[in-house]
Design a protein around this motif. Structure first.
Motif, PDB file in Angstrom:
ATOM      1  N   ASN A 103      49.830   8.585  36.900  1.00  0.00           N
ATOM      2  CA  ASN A 103      49.681   7.614  35.816  1.00  0.00           C
ATOM      3  C   ASN A 103      50.298   6.304  36.292  1.00  0.00           C
ATOM      4  OD1 ASN A 103      50.068   6.015  33.427  1.00  0.00           O
ATOM      5  ND2 ASN A 103      49.738   7.881  32.229  1.00  0.00           N
ATOM      6  N   VAL A 104      49.467   5.437  36.836  1.00  0.00           N
ATOM      7  CA  VAL A 104      49.945   4.211  37.483  1.00  0.00           C
ATOM      8  C   VAL A 104      50.585   3.265  36.471  1.00  0.00           C
ATOM      9  CG1 VAL A 104      49.252   2.225  38.880  1.00  0.00           C
ATOM     10  CG2 VAL A 104      48.194   4.450  39.281  1.00  0.00           C
ATOM     11  N   GLU A 105      50.054   3.209  35.278  1.00  0.00           N
ATOM     12  CA  GLU A 105      50.600   2.314  34.246  1.00  0.00           C
ATOM     13  C   GLU A 105      52.041   2.685  33.908  1.00  0.00           C
ATOM     14  OE1 GLU A 105      49.599   0.862  29.650  1.00  0.00           O
ATOM     15  OE2 GLU A 105      48.173   2.103  30.768  1.00  0.00           O
ATOM     16  N   LYS A 106      52.286   3.987  33.728  1.00  0.00           N
ATOM     17  CA  LYS A 106      53.643   4.435  33.411  1.00  0.00           C
ATOM     18  C   LYS A 106      54.564   4.294  34.623  1.00  0.00           C
ATOM     19  CE  LYS A 106      52.400   7.706  29.761  1.00  0.00           C
ATOM     20  NZ  LYS A 106      52.468   9.118  29.306  1.00  0.00           N
ATOM     21  N   LEU A 107      54.022   4.513  35.796  1.00  0.00           N
ATOM     22  CA  LEU A 107      54.797   4.337  37.032  1.00  0.00           C
ATOM     23  C   LEU A 107      55.323   2.907  37.126  1.00  0.00           C
ATOM     24  CD1 LEU A 107      55.674   5.446  39.858  1.00  0.00           C
ATOM     25  CD2 LEU A 107      53.467   4.606  40.702  1.00  0.00           C
ATOM     26  N   LEU A 108      54.464   1.944  36.856  1.00  0.00           N
ATOM     27  CA  LEU A 108      54.860   0.536  36.882  1.00  0.00           C
ATOM     28  C   LEU A 108      55.908   0.234  35.818  1.00  0.00           C
ATOM     29  CD1 LEU A 108      54.555  -2.383  37.846  1.00  0.00           C
ATOM     30  CD2 LEU A 108      52.587  -2.609  36.322  1.00  0.00           C
TER      31      LEU A 108
END
Length: 341
Positions: A106-111
């Protein structure tokens, strides 16, 4: 945290606030215990033998966390299905795959979590195939101690769903339609099918039906429908994907009732790739000729998602333009490269 002086014999569970050097003449002179180490019962005799009857330690309070305590928050934030992790060490943990499958991040949460500062999560690229035991991600708390509220904030940013998971392969059977009158008539040897069959085998997919259709659009459509009737998990058509008059594959796929997601992708090699789905979710692909001769193409990028049963949308393919150019390395290292990122 504040610093306090304690007796070594009473230091179990305390956190060292500086390195402790052990000197053994002719053998070693090095840090025996590192800053941040949590003293254990077994450490006491060693410390006393080093002449350390008193120690400077961090005075713990409920509002601050040691790095090894804080990283447990990151473990919880990251650890999704089919992942495992090691014990914390120096504020770090690593996640590894518990099965073969597709890595999903989950790239959005990673960021969101990485933007908080004083902590980090580094992952491999989402949607790549991974093997059991392979490293997926690593995390670290940057300072030795960190505010508990900071880690609670990270947990809130991440939400309920974990950032990293491995999606197991689901589809097991395929139908393969080899187009081209030149192949059907034996004018040239079929060198396309073996490539596709070998790539499918890597994901545990078996080709249960293989038909040479020639360039007859009606025959291609008929064969697609027959394979669908047999309940095969996916259907692939090779060749006939360009805009030449004799290339009938795209029209034949559309005529079978497949909902076309895309005909064309911003990827080289693989621009003439076609993907569609039957109403029940059965994927149908039209593979351009580059799949036959190039080591890595758009087919390699989308195949892990297809085999896990992940439904691909047009937008998922549109974003592949950034990283969609294969530079044709002499030795292909995919997926450990920028292609498809």
């Amino acid at each position: 945290m504040d610093v306090k002086l304690v007796k070594t014999t009473e230091a179990v569970g305390q956190v060292l606030c500086h390195d402790m050097t052990q000197i053994i003449r002719g053998v070693t002179k090095d840090a025996r215990f590192r800053k941040g180490h949590i003293v254990t019962e077994e450490d006491i005799p060693v410390l006393l033998s080093m002449g350390k009857e008193h120690l400077y330690v961090w005075e713990k309070n409920e509002h601050m966390l040691h790095e090894d305590e804080a990283v447990e928050y990151l473990r919880e934030i990251c650890s999704g299905r089919n992942t495992s992790s090691n014990a914390p060490k120096e504020g770090k943990i690593e996640l590894r795959a518990e099965c073969d499958g597709m890595l999903k991040v989950n790239v959005e949460k990673l960021l969101a979590v990485n933007s908080l500062g004083n902590m980090m999560i580094a992952t491999r690229r989402s949607y790549i195939p991974v093997k059991k035991g392979e490293k997926l991600a690593a995390t670290r708390i940057i300072p030795l101690v960190i505010e508990r509220e900071k880690m609670e904030e990270a947990k809130r940013c991440a939400g309920e769903e974990p950032i990293v998971e491995v999606v197991p392969y689901k589809l097991k059977t395929a139908g393969l339609i080899t187009t081209g009158n030149e192949v059907l008539k034996g004018i040239i040897e079929d060198t396309f099918s073996d490539v596709v069959i070998d790539k499918l085998k890597q994901y545990g997919v078996e080709v249960k039906a293989h038909v040479y259709s020639g360039d007859d659009a009606a025959k291609i459509t008929e064969t697609i429908l027959e394979m669908k009737q047999k309940g095969l998990d996916m259907i692939l058509c090779t060749g006939g994907m360009s805009v030449d008059p004799d290339d009938r594959t795209p029209g034949a796929i559309k005529a079978s009732g497949v909902d076309i997601v895309t005909y064309g992708a911003p990827v080289l090699p693989g621009a003439m790739f076609l993907l569609g789905y039957f109403e029940d979710g059965t994927p149908v692909m039209g593979l351009p000729g580059c799949v036959m001769y190039a080591d890595t193409t758009v087919f390699d990028i989308v195949l892990p998602r297809i085999v896990t049963g992940t439904r691909i949308k047009a937008q998922d393919l549109s974003v592949l333009g950034h990283g969609g150019l294969c530079v044709g390395c002499q030795e292909c290292r995919y997926p450990n490269c920028s292609f498809g990122s």
